[in-house]
Design an enzyme around this catalytic site. Structure first.
Site, PDB file in Angstrom:
ATOM      1  N   HIS A 195      -7.762  -5.800   1.321  1.00 10.63           N
ATOM      2  CA  HIS A 195      -6.226  -4.973   0.912  1.00 10.63           C
ATOM      3  C   HIS A 195      -5.242  -5.394   1.578  1.00 10.63           C
ATOM      4  CE1 HIS A 195      -4.368  -1.266   0.082  1.00 10.63           C
ATOM      5  NE2 HIS A 195      -4.234  -1.013   1.197  1.00 10.63           N
ATOM      6  N   SER A 255       0.925  -1.157  -0.031  1.00 10.83           N
ATOM      7  CA  SER A 255      -0.082   0.082  -0.061  1.00 10.83           C
ATOM      8  C   SER A 255       0.928   1.306   0.212  1.00 10.83           C
ATOM      9  CB  SER A 255      -1.009   0.219   1.127  1.00 10.83           C
ATOM     10  OG  SER A 255      -1.997   0.888   1.085  1.00 10.83           O
ATOM     11  N   ASP A 265     -11.026  -5.330  -3.666  1.00  7.75           N
ATOM     12  CA  ASP A 265     -10.120  -4.473  -2.823  1.00  7.75           C
ATOM     13  C   ASP A 265     -10.845  -3.371  -2.830  1.00  7.75           C
ATOM     14  OD1 ASP A 265      -8.442  -3.050  -0.998  1.00  7.75           O
ATOM     15  OD2 ASP A 265      -6.780  -2.960  -2.310  1.00  7.75           O
TER      16      ASP A 265
END
Length: 265
Positions: free
Chosen positions: A246, A96, A218
């Site tokens: 995620h 991320s 996601d």
């Protein structure tokens, strides 16, 4: 203060190995998020784990909102770690926003990196013209208001939504635990930096071989974002993970390990 203390750096794996893997976590987690992935490389690689400043009680005292106003500051911390440990030819694996910080670091010091693996990463979270980021300003402002009014209640609801996999609630519970371990004011500052960042112009400068790993479903990073990264990163290829949520390195670590090993070899 040594960066190794500030970022709670740990050296693991085979310290005589030629190759080094550096794992970087995303928002709401810390280095323990890699517990299901990193050990698979201990025999063959030198492994470096660390916590971004502000991720937990250990690093929160070092968080300065005037310093950490953009992802470039977190990228600088990555480079500080590399410099302190004299790391070169590194394979950087980031989740991320942690992955996007690594991208910015690799652009600044390209010779220090060999390859990157970006897991459910995004250069921009806000919908723009001809770009689907997944959020709009109104949704984000409501999210920040919830964080500010009752952080722990927000975390308990946010965690299962982002983790998905409702049939395996233990993963959402684990995410809620690390998320709640953040100091609320620090979490709010970091969340605003991440969600309002826009590094679409930067990703075109990353020349390293890059593996983009993305869960098919996601809620935080739509699959369109990964297609965008693959299109505009000069040397990237996308590999989809048959999963949801995620945080596939937590919910499906074996799938993540398999794809990383294929990329390394």
């Amino acid at each position: 203060m040594s960066v190794l203390v500030r970022n709670n750096v740990r050296l693991l794996g085979n310290q005589q190995a030629d190759k080094t893997l550096v794992f970087a976590h995303g928002f709401g987690t810390d280095q323990t998020a890699w517990n299901g992935v990193a050990p698979a490389f201990f025999d063959t690689h030198r492994v470096v784990l660390f916590d971004y400043v502000g991720a937990n009680e250990i690093t929160a005292p070092h968080f300065n909102p005037r310093k950490y106003k953009q992802l470039y500051s977190f990228a600088d911390d990555i480079l500080d770690i590399f410099d302190e440990l004299e790391l070169r030819d590194v394979v950087f694996i980031g989740h991320s926003a942690g992955g996007m910080s690594g991208t910015l670091a690799a652009i600044q010091e390209p010779t220090w990196f060999s390859k990157l693996v970006l897991l459910n990463a995004s250069p921009c979270y806000v919908d723009q013209e001809n770009y689907i980021g997944g959020f709009n300003t109104e949704v984000l402002e409501a999210l920040f208001a919830q964080m500010e009014s009752n952080f722990h209640a927000w975390a308990s609801g946010f965690a299962p939504m982002i983790m998905a996999n409702p049939d395996r609630p233990q993963y959402a519970a684990a995410f809620a635990k690390t998320l709640s371990a953040m100091r609320p004011d620090v979490a709010l500052c970091i969340a605003k930096v991440i969600f309002y960042s826009d590094h679409r112009s930067d990703i075109t400068k990353l020349m390293h071989p890059t593996l983009l790993l993305q869960n098919k479903d996601d809620v935080a990073v739509p699959i369109d974002v990964s297609y965008y990264l693959e299109k505009y990163m000069p040397n990237a290829r996308l590999s989809l993970i048959d999963g949801e949520g995620h945080l596939p390195h937590i919910s499906d670590p074996d799938k993540v390990v398999q794809k990383i090993k294929l990329f390394l070899n």
